[in-house]
Design a protein around this motif. Structure first.
Motif, PDB file in Angstrom:
ATOM      1  N   HIS A 183       0.819  -1.214   0.000  1.00  0.00           N
ATOM      2  CA  HIS A 183       0.000   0.000   0.000  1.00  0.00           C
ATOM      3  C   HIS A 183       0.854   1.267   0.000  1.00  0.00           C
ATOM      4  O   HIS A 183       0.370   2.339   0.348  1.00  0.00           O
TER       5      HIS A 183
ATOM      6  N   CYS B 139      -8.103   1.900  -4.001  1.00  0.00           N
ATOM      7  CA  CYS B 139      -7.728   0.662  -3.307  1.00  0.00           C
ATOM      8  C   CYS B 139      -8.676   0.436  -2.127  1.00  0.00           C
ATOM      9  O   CYS B 139      -9.195   1.392  -1.558  1.00  0.00           O
TER      10      CYS B 139
ATOM     11  N   CYS C 211      -7.923  -0.156   0.727  1.00  0.00           N
ATOM     12  CA  CYS C 211      -7.360   0.412   1.965  1.00  0.00           C
ATOM     13  C   CYS C 211      -7.818   1.859   2.185  1.00  0.00           C
ATOM     14  O   CYS C 211      -7.533   2.452   3.211  1.00  0.00           O
TER      15      CYS C 211
ATOM     16  N   CYS D 129      -1.981   2.645  -4.992  1.00  0.00           N
ATOM     17  CA  CYS D 129      -1.078   1.796  -4.197  1.00  0.00           C
ATOM     18  C   CYS D 129      -0.357   0.799  -5.119  1.00  0.00           C
ATOM     19  O   CYS D 129      -0.885   0.445  -6.180  1.00  0.00           O
TER      20      CYS D 129
HETATM   21 ZN   LIG Z   1      -3.989   0.358  -0.758  1.00  0.00          ZN
END
Ligand SMILES: [Zn+2]
Length: 317
Positions: free
Chosen positions: A173, A183, A185, A190
């Motif tokens: 990430h 992403c 996250c 990332c």
């Molecule tokens: Zn990510």
């Protein structure tokens, strides 16, 4: 080898998307498998069910061994944040936000050492995998999983660097591409959204209009008949080398070890190093980039090896 259950054994559990696997290794000095067993994860049945599956597996291991260990290592996708006592970014999403470590300790009735699965991979390849076989004197190892996701793990002198917030090695990430894909996250661009298998397949689909697997794309590129496949391979080689150069400039590893489905693509080993060499500080990075050898077993072996350090502390005391 002959079964040899005793208190020197190392116990580990790998928490995977489809299965939860347990292993008992002979000892830290002789980390050979003496028992291995798996149950289904069935995460669609909820968090409590996952904990029950851990318990079922652990009971089977205890029955087989005839004793209960003091501590067990558990490898899991996602990150355990010690300050908040909760899991984050686990692909079995029912675990996210939960005090997974505490709940496992309550359920199993013993101490749990919890680590990210990429960190377990790096530890296993370092201690009993390809690094141990070819470069046993390596001090600093960077482990990379290139597959459906991108993960990283740093091992220094045989120990995982988890970091203060549990995010040590979360290289998948790291930010790489302005305007890149979003992403899970919460960020975008990332590493994982640029050169994981699915990200590269998406890229190929975008430029060619065709759907292919990464394996097919690499074969098409090799045959020289598909410029889009070549462009996708160039993207992998260039972006992977670029992303690795950041790691090299920070920790200067003795060895980089690659695992996961995308690591089967041969060009990565020679061509990414060329990009890397253009970008690192001294322009002559000569540490080896090697393919992992433990396959899917790295996660569960790494989980058991988390206990190795604890064992040596007990032994010293
Ligand atoms: Zn990510």
């Amino acid at each position: 080898m002959k079964e040899c259950f005793n208190e020197d054994n190392l116990w580990g559990i790998d928490f995977g998307g489809t299965k939860i696997e347990g292993v008992i290794l002979h000892s830290a000095k002789k980390p050979e498998v003496i028992f291995r067993f798996r149950v289904k994860t069935e995460s669609h049945l909820g968090y409590e069910h996952i904990l029950d599956q851990f318990s079922k597996l652990f009971n089977t291991m205890k029955e087989k061994a005839g004793y209960e260990p003091m501590v067990i290592g558990v490898g899991s996708p996602g990150t355990y944040i010690p300050q908040k006592n909760e899991m984050k970014n686990c692909n079995a999403t029912v675990v996210n936000g939960k005090p997974f470590k505490d709940d496992l300790e309550r359920k199993l009735g013993i101490e749990v050492i919890l680590a990210n699965d990429a960190n377990c991979f790096a530890l296993a390849e370092t201690k009993i995998g390809i690094v141990q076989e070819l470069y046993p004197a390596a001090d600093v190892v960077f482990g990379v999983i290139l597959g459906t996701g991108v993960g990283g793990g740093v091992v220094v002198r045989g120990e995982i660097i988890n970091g203060k917030h549990g995010i040590g090695g979360e290289w998948g990430h790291n930010f790489l591409e302005e305007g890149g894909d979003s992403c899970y996250c919460g960020k975008s661009g990332c590493n994982e959204q640029v050169f994981s298998g699915p990200a590269l397949e998406r890229f190929y689909h975008r430029i060619s209009g065709k759907k292919k697997t990464m394996q097919e794309i690499s074969l098409l590129a090799e045959s020289g008949i598909d410029p889009h496949a070549q462009q996708t391979m160039d993207r992998l080689i260039h972006s992977f080398g670029k992303a690795l150069s950041v790691v090299v400039n920070v920790i200067d590893p003795d060895v980089i070890v690659l695992g996961g489905g995308v690591s089967n693509i041969k060009q990565i080993y020679s061509d990414s190093l060329k990009t890397l060499n253009q970008m690192v500080f001294n322009r002559s990075f000569d540490a080896p980039l090697v393919k992992a050898k433990l396959g899917d077993s790295a996660g569960v072996f790494g989980a058991a090896l988390l206990v190795g350090k604890e064992k040596s502390v007990y032994e010293e005391n």
